[in-house]
Design a protein around this motif. Structure first.
Motif, PDB file in Angstrom:
ATOM      1  N   ARG A   1      47.655  -1.888  54.711  1.00 19.40           N
ATOM      2  CA  ARG A   1      48.440  -1.390  53.573  1.00 19.40           C
ATOM      3  C   ARG A   1      47.524  -0.826  52.482  1.00 19.40           C
ATOM      4  O   ARG A   1      47.785   0.228  51.906  1.00 19.40           O
ATOM      5  N   ILE A   2      46.394  -1.544  52.236  1.00 26.53           N
ATOM      6  CA  ILE A   2      45.452  -1.071  51.204  1.00 26.53           C
ATOM      7  C   ILE A   2      44.795   0.237  51.659  1.00 26.53           C
ATOM      8  O   ILE A   2      44.591   1.159  50.869  1.00 26.53           O
TER       9      ILE A   2
ATOM     10  N   THR B   1      34.855  -0.580  52.513  1.00 25.06           N
ATOM     11  CA  THR B   1      35.621  -1.810  52.748  1.00 25.06           C
ATOM     12  C   THR B   1      36.945  -1.520  53.447  1.00 25.06           C
ATOM     13  O   THR B   1      37.432  -2.345  54.218  1.00 25.06           O
ATOM     14  N   VAL B   2      37.532  -0.349  53.188  1.00 22.17           N
ATOM     15  CA  VAL B   2      38.834  -0.053  53.813  1.00 22.17           C
ATOM     16  C   VAL B   2      38.687   0.721  55.131  1.00 22.17           C
ATOM     17  O   VAL B   2      39.676   1.206  55.683  1.00 22.17           O
TER      18      VAL B   2
ATOM     19  N   LEU C   1      35.662 -11.851  59.957  1.00 26.24           N
ATOM     20  CA  LEU C   1      36.442 -11.987  58.728  1.00 26.24           C
ATOM     21  C   LEU C   1      36.997 -10.634  58.277  1.00 26.24           C
ATOM     22  O   LEU C   1      36.270  -9.664  58.195  1.00 26.24           O
TER      23      LEU C   1
ATOM     24  N   ARG D   1      47.101   3.051  51.028  1.00 28.46           N
ATOM     25  CA  ARG D   1      47.125   3.408  49.607  1.00 28.46           C
ATOM     26  C   ARG D   1      45.866   4.200  49.241  1.00 28.46           C
ATOM     27  O   ARG D   1      45.915   5.155  48.465  1.00 28.46           O
ATOM     28  N   PHE D   2      44.730   3.781  49.806  1.00 24.11           N
ATOM     29  CA  PHE D   2      43.469   4.494  49.562  1.00 24.11           C
ATOM     30  C   PHE D   2      43.604   5.949  50.023  1.00 24.11           C
ATOM     31  O   PHE D   2      43.196   6.873  49.310  1.00 24.11           O
TER      32      PHE D   2
ATOM     33  N   LEU E   1      44.924  -5.368  54.982  1.00 21.50           N
ATOM     34  CA  LEU E   1      43.991  -4.245  54.829  1.00 21.50           C
ATOM     35  C   LEU E   1      44.639  -2.900  55.206  1.00 21.50           C
ATOM     36  O   LEU E   1      44.338  -1.874  54.592  1.00 21.50           O
TER      37      LEU E   1
ATOM     38  N   ILE F   1      39.968  -8.689  55.504  1.00 17.93           N
ATOM     39  CA  ILE F   1      40.875  -8.886  54.386  1.00 17.93           C
ATOM     40  C   ILE F   1      42.311  -8.710  54.887  1.00 17.93           C
ATOM     41  O   ILE F   1      42.627  -7.685  55.497  1.00 17.93           O
ATOM     42  N   PRO F   2      43.183  -9.699  54.603  1.00 18.99           N
ATOM     43  CA  PRO F   2      44.572  -9.550  55.055  1.00 18.99           C
ATOM     44  C   PRO F   2      45.249  -8.401  54.309  1.00 18.99           C
ATOM     45  O   PRO F   2      44.920  -8.107  53.161  1.00 18.99           O
TER      46      PRO F   2
ATOM     47  N   ALA G   1      33.173   5.747  46.405  1.00 18.98           N
ATOM     48  CA  ALA G   1      31.971   5.106  46.974  1.00 18.98           C
ATOM     49  C   ALA G   1      32.107   3.583  46.973  1.00 18.98           C
ATOM     50  O   ALA G   1      31.575   2.905  47.854  1.00 18.98           O
ATOM     51  N   GLY G   2      32.840   3.057  45.997  1.00 15.51           N
ATOM     52  CA  GLY G   2      32.953   1.606  45.856  1.00 15.51           C
ATOM     53  C   GLY G   2      33.939   0.964  46.818  1.00 15.51           C
ATOM     54  O   GLY G   2      33.870  -0.249  47.043  1.00 15.51           O
ATOM     55  N   THR G   3      34.861   1.742  47.386  1.00 16.26           N
ATOM     56  CA  THR G   3      35.900   1.114  48.220  1.00 16.26           C
ATOM     57  C   THR G   3      36.002   1.659  49.649  1.00 16.26           C
ATOM     58  O   THR G   3      36.492   0.959  50.530  1.00 16.26           O
TER      59      THR G   3
ATOM     60  N   ALA H   1      32.275 -15.490  61.547  1.00 21.40           N
ATOM     61  CA  ALA H   1      32.163 -14.935  60.198  1.00 21.40           C
ATOM     62  C   ALA H   1      32.272 -13.416  60.217  1.00 21.40           C
ATOM     63  O   ALA H   1      32.897 -12.805  59.364  1.00 21.40           O
ATOM     64  N   ALA H   2      31.684 -12.806  61.254  1.00 16.89           N
ATOM     65  CA  ALA H   2      31.685 -11.349  61.308  1.00 16.89           C
ATOM     66  C   ALA H   2      33.089 -10.788  61.516  1.00 16.89           C
ATOM     67  O   ALA H   2      33.343  -9.633  61.239  1.00 16.89           O
TER      68      ALA H   2
END
Lengths: 327, 117
Positions: B14-15, B66-67, B7, B18-19, B12, B9-10, B61-63, B4-5
């Motif tokens: 590319r995202i 995650t990226v 996991l 963009r970030f 990522l 995001i596919p 702060a929100g993203t 699980a750890a």
């Protein structure tokens, strides 16, 4: 499951799109604002979604207002709504639940947590679908069958969307489960239970019973005006409440206040008969020092203690009238 | 490490790209509003600029975490929280922009520069 995600940050929408596409058979559509989302839900080409994921703070229309508007649409009155919440927005959580949100996830996303939440919602949606199908099938049958399809189980929770600070039962569980340690210090759960609820349930139609539950929820909510609280109808005539504000409710006084308002309310059935519902309250249970399952158990304890108080009230009344009749 | 750890995001990478692209404009927006708040002559002017800076910090702060930029995300969150505390506090009615907010934003912009360089 068909999901609509609404966020003004394109990065969030892209993350959710990629993530949802990576598991399960879900379809995710996106909108960058509240009005854009409402466009998708209205008009001739209105779409239906199984679940919504909404940012709380957005320009033009915030997530709470959007939640209210989605809840007002009959097709989505029961759809799970998950708020996407930044850490700095925790103060808006109560408002979001009050507006009709079912759950929240915190940004930045923990991928494992997000996946778990979506799976839980998926199960919830799948469990609801057969019920809708049965009701749809019943529409072709006679009046009696229709009435049966509308039957409300006495112990079933009912979603009440138009009453201030009232949230769904599963939303209450989600809310309580995620209370922070500091919030638990000031939190208390308590419950109100309608006396002789089975009598009302037997005598009234499903619609009348729901109206009664709604009317009483409104009276309790009005009585608690000025206090910070959330409330949920848990079934069997019982409303479970939580307050986080440090307020320690005086349950006897609350009982008297609610019953006074109920007495003044003149609740009438469809046949014109005046109903005289009264409530009892149970113990106010503080959540301080509780953790994990104990917190959820406290909701159950509050509910049981209010129901026991309602039964005890009726028993004492019966005992009083039968006093001296037996040898 | 559990399955699980692991996991992720596919797409990522590319995202994340963009970030980083967007971070260039976003840091400039934040810096401009911070400077305008610092130079502001009225409480309304200062608060409006701090609110605008806060809105962009909020997005980061929100993203960021995650990226793959958790420290930047924490830094944005601290800046955002300081602005919220100021705007909700008693000094919000004064034509004063707290220096602590500006220094913190300055550090944040420096962190952004390291990523976008």
């Amino acid at each position: 499951m068909k999901i609509l995600a609404v966020d003004d940050d394109p990065i969030i929408l892209e993350l959710l799109t990629q993530f949802v596409a990576s598991f399960g058979q879900h379809t995710l559509l996106t909108a960058s604002s509240g009005p854009e989302a409402l466009d998708l839900l209205s008009g001739d080409n209105a779409q239906t979604f199984d679940c919504f994921m909404l940012d709380i703070q957005m320009p033009v229309m915030d997530g709470m207002e959007l939640t209210r508007q989605i809840r007002a649409l009959p097709a989505h009155a029961e759809a799970p709504i998950v708020m996407l919440t930044a850490m700095s927005e925790k103060r808006y959580i109560d408002g979001a639940f009050g507006a009709g949100a079912s759950d929240y996830v915190t940004k930045p996303f923990d991928v494992v947590e997000l996946k778990t939440r979506i799976e839980v919602i998926d199960r919830l949606v799948r469990n609801r679908k057969p019920k809708n199908t049965k009701i749809f099938a019943a529409n072709t049958l006679n009046e009696q069958l229709r009435a049966d399809a509308d039957f409300i189980e006495l112990h079933a929770p009912i979603s009440l969307h138009d009453v201030e600070n009232v949230i769904e039962c599963n939303a209450m569980e989600n809310y309580v489960a995620q209370l922070s340690r500091s919030s638990l210090f000031g939190s208390t759960v308590f419950a109100f239970s309608i006396r002789k609820i089975d009598g009302f349930h037997n005598a009234l139609s499903a619609a009348e019973f729901k109206f009664l539950i709604e009317d009483i929820a409104e009276i309790i909510s009005d009585t608690l005006t000025g206090r910070q609280f959330l409330m949920s109808y848990a079934g069997n005539g019982t409303y479970v409440c939580i307050t986080e504000s440090g307020w320690r409710p005086d349950m006897e006084r609350l009982t008297d206040q609610v019953n006074l308002y109920l007495n003044r309310a003149h609740i009438i059935s469809n046949t014109g008969q005046e109903l005289h519902p009264r409530i009892s309250t149970g113990a106010a249970i503080r959540l301080v020092w509780k953790s994990g399952d104990q917190i959820l158990n406290a909701l159950g304890q509050a509910q049981s203690s209010a129901e026991a108080a309602a039964e005890e009230h009726e028993r004492l009344k019966t005992d009083f009238f039968q006093f001296g009749r037996t040898a | 490490m559990t399955a699980a750890a692991k996991l992720e995001i596919p797409g990522l990478d590319r995202i994340r790209d963009r970030f980083v692209d967007m971070l260039g404009d976003r840091k400039t927006t934040i810096a401009q509003h911070a400077l305008a708040a610092w130079d502001g002559k009225t409480a309304d002017d200062i608060n409006a600029n701090l609110t605008a800076a806060r809105a962009t910090l909020h997005l980061i702060a929100g993203t960021a975490g995650t990226v793959g930029f958790p420290e930047l995300g924490h830094s944005a969150l601290h800046c955002e929280q300081e602005i919220i505390d100021h705007l909700d506090g008693p000094d919000a009615v004064l034509a004063v922009c707290p220096g602590e907010i500006i220094w913190r934003i300055d550090d944040f912009v420096a962190s952004c520069n390291k990523i976008t360089a």
